[in-house]
Design a protein around this motif. Structure first.
Motif, PDB file in Angstrom:
ATOM      1  N   UNK A   1       0.775  -1.104   0.379  1.00  0.00           N
ATOM      2  CA  UNK A   1       0.142  -0.045  -0.104  1.00  0.00           C
ATOM      3  C   UNK A   1       0.599   1.154  -0.565  1.00  0.00           C
ATOM      4  N   UNK A   2       1.972   0.966   0.826  1.00  0.00           N
ATOM      5  CA  UNK A   2       2.878   2.379   0.557  1.00  0.00           C
ATOM      6  C   UNK A   2       3.135   3.013  -0.447  1.00  0.00           C
TER       7      UNK A   2
ATOM      8  N   UNK B   1      13.083   2.560   2.384  1.00  0.00           N
ATOM      9  CA  UNK B   1      13.475   3.551   3.100  1.00  0.00           C
ATOM     10  C   UNK B   1      13.428   3.165   4.401  1.00  0.00           C
ATOM     11  N   UNK B   2      14.563   3.380   5.310  1.00  0.00           N
ATOM     12  CA  UNK B   2      14.759   2.905   6.836  1.00  0.00           C
ATOM     13  C   UNK B   2      12.962   3.348   7.643  1.00  0.00           C
ATOM     14  N   UNK B   3      13.116   4.513   6.832  1.00  0.00           N
ATOM     15  CA  UNK B   3      11.815   5.548   7.741  1.00  0.00           C
ATOM     16  C   UNK B   3      10.488   4.836   7.359  1.00  0.00           C
TER      17      UNK B   3
ATOM     18  N   UNK C   1       8.177   1.976  10.037  1.00  0.00           N
ATOM     19  CA  UNK C   1       6.487   2.945   9.785  1.00  0.00           C
ATOM     20  C   UNK C   1       5.591   2.002   9.564  1.00  0.00           C
ATOM     21  N   UNK C   2       5.703   0.983   9.184  1.00  0.00           N
ATOM     22  CA  UNK C   2       5.190  -0.669   8.559  1.00  0.00           C
ATOM     23  C   UNK C   2       5.313  -1.257   9.353  1.00  0.00           C
ATOM     24  N   UNK C   3       6.313  -1.666   9.679  1.00  0.00           N
ATOM     25  CA  UNK C   3       6.368  -3.226  11.042  1.00  0.00           C
ATOM     26  C   UNK C   3       6.067  -1.977  12.047  1.00  0.00           C
ATOM     27  N   UNK C   4       5.901  -1.813  12.173  1.00  0.00           N
ATOM     28  CA  UNK C   4       5.275  -0.991  13.590  1.00  0.00           C
ATOM     29  C   UNK C   4       3.522  -0.894  13.738  1.00  0.00           C
ATOM     30  N   UNK C   5       2.881  -0.328  12.485  1.00  0.00           N
ATOM     31  CA  UNK C   5       1.804  -0.163  12.216  1.00  0.00           C
ATOM     32  C   UNK C   5       1.353  -1.369  11.645  1.00  0.00           C
TER      33      UNK C   5
ATOM     34  N   UNK D   1       2.056  -4.341  13.597  1.00  0.00           N
ATOM     35  CA  UNK D   1       2.289  -4.557  15.309  1.00  0.00           C
ATOM     36  C   UNK D   1       4.067  -5.306  15.321  1.00  0.00           C
ATOM     37  N   UNK D   2       4.994  -5.023  14.821  1.00  0.00           N
ATOM     38  CA  UNK D   2       6.084  -5.436  14.792  1.00  0.00           C
ATOM     39  C   UNK D   2       7.116  -4.729  15.805  1.00  0.00           C
ATOM     40  N   UNK D   3       7.817  -4.624  16.194  1.00  0.00           N
ATOM     41  CA  UNK D   3       9.293  -4.075  17.208  1.00  0.00           C
ATOM     42  C   UNK D   3      10.248  -3.503  15.437  1.00  0.00           C
ATOM     43  N   UNK D   4       9.638  -1.707  15.581  1.00  0.00           N
ATOM     44  CA  UNK D   4      10.502  -1.471  14.191  1.00  0.00           C
ATOM     45  C   UNK D   4      11.906  -1.662  14.558  1.00  0.00           C
TER      46      UNK D   4
END
Length: 198
Positions: free
Chosen positions: A116-117, A127-129, A133-137, A139-142
Motif C-alpha cells: 500500500x505504501x 527507506x528505513x523510516x 512505520x510499516x513494521x510498527x503499524x 504490530x512488530x518491533x520497528x
C-alpha cells in the motif's frame, strides 16, 4: 493443516490488490501461510517472463488497465504510476523475513502495508523510516528493519530458488502441495480448493 506457500513481491501491484484476502481464506480453512518474499524481476528472468518496462506497449497498456479495474473491483485506491517504483524490494523483504521469524505481529498486515505504501501512498519502501512505520503499524518491533540482514538476504535468495523449483513464475503466487494458483484473481479458486482439500 494445509500449508500455503505464498510467493510475492513487496513492489508487486497485484500483491497489493490481493490485500488481506489470503489471510481471510487461510483463517477460514485453518491453513498455515509460509510468507516467501522474492525478487520478482529475477523470477521473470528465470522463468521466461519479461519485466514490465520491456514489454510491448500494448501489454504495458493492458497491465495498467487491469491494475485499475482490479483495484476498483476490490475497493482499493491505486496510483498507476507511483513516485517510487520500482523501489529496491530487498530491504522491505528482509524486514518481512525478520518479522516472520520474530513473531508477535500480523504478517498479512505487514505485506499489505508495504505494498500500500508503494501503490497508494507514494512512499519509498526501500527507506528505513517507511519500513519502520510499516513494521510498527503491523504490530512488530520497528528495530526489525535492521535485524538479521544476512539471514534475510540468504532467505530472500532461497525463496527465489524455491519458487522456480515449485513452478512459480509471477506474483502473487500461491502453492498448496502440487496445486498452483497465480494472481490475486485466483484467490477464489484457492478458497474452493481448500474447501475440498484443506
Amino acid at each position: 493443516m494445509a500449508r500455503i506457500d505464498y510467493y510475492f513481491a513487496t513492489v508487486s501491484p497485484f500483491t497489493y490488490i490481493a490485500g488481506t484476502r489470503l489471510e481471510e481464506i487461510a483463517a477460514r480453512h485453518g491453513a498455515e501461510i509460509a510468507y516467501k518474499p522474492l525478487d520478482i524481476m529475477a523470477l521473470f528472468a528465470r522463468t521466461g517472463g519479461t519485466p514490465p518496462k520491456d514489454r510491448h506497449p500494448s501489454r504495458q497498456e493492458y497491465r495498467l488497465q487491469e491494475m485499475r479495474r482490479q483495484a476498483a473491483k476490490n475497493g482499493m485506491p491505486i496510483n498507476l504510476k507511483p513516485a517510487f517504483w520500482p523501489a529496491n524490494p530487498a530491504p522491505s523483504s528482509y524486514a518481512l523475513i525478520a518479522a516472520q521469524k520474530a513473531g508477535g505481529g500480523d504478517l498479512g498486515a505487514l505485506v499489505a502495508g508495504f505494498t500500500r505504501a508503494c501503490w497508494a501512498e507514494d512512499r519509498n519502501i526501500a527507506e528505513d523510516e517507511v519500513i519502520r512505520d510499516c513494521l510498527a503499524a503491523a504490530g512488530f518491533d520497528p528495530a526489525l528493519a535492521n535485524a538479521g540482514l544476512l539471514e534475510g538476504a540468504e532467505a530472500y535468495v532461497r525463496n527465489l530458488e524455491e519458487a522456480v523449483e515449485a513452478g512459480a513464475f509471477g506474483a502473487p503466487f500461491y502453492i498448496v502441495g502440487e496445486e498452483r494458483f497465480w494472481g490475486q484473481d485466483r484467490l477464489a479458486e484457492l478458497d474452493a480448493y481448500l474447501s475440498t482439500h484443506g
